[in-house]
Design an enzyme around this catalytic site. Sequence first.
Site, short mmCIF file in Angstrom:
data_model
loop_
_atom_site.label_atom_id
_atom_site.label_comp_id
_atom_site.label_asym_id
_atom_site.label_seq_id
_atom_site.Cartn_x
_atom_site.Cartn_y
_atom_site.Cartn_z
CG HIS A 144 47.45 45.75 61.69
ND1 HIS A 144 48.50 45.31 60.89
CD2 HIS A 144 46.34 45.61 60.93
CE1 HIS A 144 48.03 44.94 59.72
NE2 HIS A 144 46.73 45.10 59.71
CE LYS A 195 36.60 33.26 38.97
NZ LYS A 195 37.38 32.16 39.58
CG ASP A 219 42.99 20.40 65.06
OD1 ASP A 219 42.58 20.54 66.24
OD2 ASP A 219 42.99 19.30 64.47
#
Length: 455
Positions: free
Chosen positions: A166, A259, A398
């Site tokens: 990170h 919501k 992909d």
Amino acid sequence: MAAVRVLHEIKVSPFPSLPSQPPQTLSFLDCIWLRNSQMVERLFFFDFPHPTSHFIEHNLPIFTKSLSLTLHHFYPLAGSIRPSPDSDDQFEIAYEEGDSVTITVAEFAGDDFRNISGHQPRNFKKLRLLVPKPAKTFSGSEFPAISIQITLFPNQGLCIGFAISHAACDGSGSMQFIRSWADACRSTEPTLHSISPPFLDRSIIIDPCNMRRKIFKMAHKLNEMYEKNLKKQDPLPVFDPRLVSATFSLSKYQIERLKERVQAKGAKEGKPSFHISAFSVTCAYVWSCLVRARGYDNEINQCFGCVVDWRKRMKPPIPSNYFGNCLGNFLTELKAGEVAGKDGIEVAAMEIGKSIDGLQGRDVVEVLESAFNTYLEMMGSRLLTVAGSPKLRVYEVDFGWGRPVKVEITSIGETGAMSLAESRKEKGGMEIGLVLSEEEMNKFGMNYATALLDL
């Protein structure tokens, strides 16, 4: 018994060959993540109905060639992170000619591909077998930026596992690299010029208040308090056989209903308008179900936190393809009784929304200083954080075999976070990942399913 058999370990260097580059000093936004050399672990599962030999002979050559081309642009990942020789409180990411990334190619035995890549609770210890281990040998406090493992399930599928420091980059940066590699791999004739280069200059992150020094001063204290707080929460070790990983989903319709409920409660109470999004209601839903499952005393403090991409919020904004860390964050706190109560989801969503609204127009240094102080004050609270984001579009990756059938973040097993990604099945939906004990996961699953009946 599940096991992984290593077939090959291949070192891949940038191509065309790249001479040593000047070390890049980590910005203060990178240094935040140096604690315990934190690695973010992602697993991408793909259908691959071919024998292992087919992958080795036909796919592995283009796999490594496309990686070498991609690393030419993303060369910091081939290097290492180390203390700067010129300063006591600086670290740098350094690439030297000949540095490489090691790809481990392995074969899995002992479980079905569909089972291990499923949504149902699965043995976390088995999933951890797919996570790459650091392949390089480093001395002292030097550590690699990335490790990669390809695990084949003969005639079923394969898993590409990443462990990325990170401190090297945030989720936006790591996904920029992974997508660039995947696009190059999918091409019949990948070239260097077909890969979009990242923006690598970390000096664009200005540190006017010497936040780096403050971060290092606070790091020791934060580590001590973090470990103490983690023990209070009594987490199981990541290799404990009682741990399971499971994935839950919310459809677009369910998110819209959430919501509407939050908006209705806010209007009923005459509260000012606030941020209501798929993110805020999803996180509130999971937070509420988890607190209910754990059965905390009503007066126990509960804390929720999340990082926020700050690229567009910087003044001036920095390039969207900046490769490094550019994250602010927010924290919010409620009593367990408020989060788990009848209107707990709505209450939690409003608090998260207000926290997000509170970031508008603020400087990242101010936000981080405030977060550090708040975190110290909240150390007695039970903390839930978020790993990943639906904005990272992990299901668009992909390599030439179609979209992933599943994407997992396994590093949440150590941090106790929930993972979040866009739904694979429908636009506007969400996928949530958790790693809990089997008993706790069953309780959470029951609360999750019961609450859905009200939508």
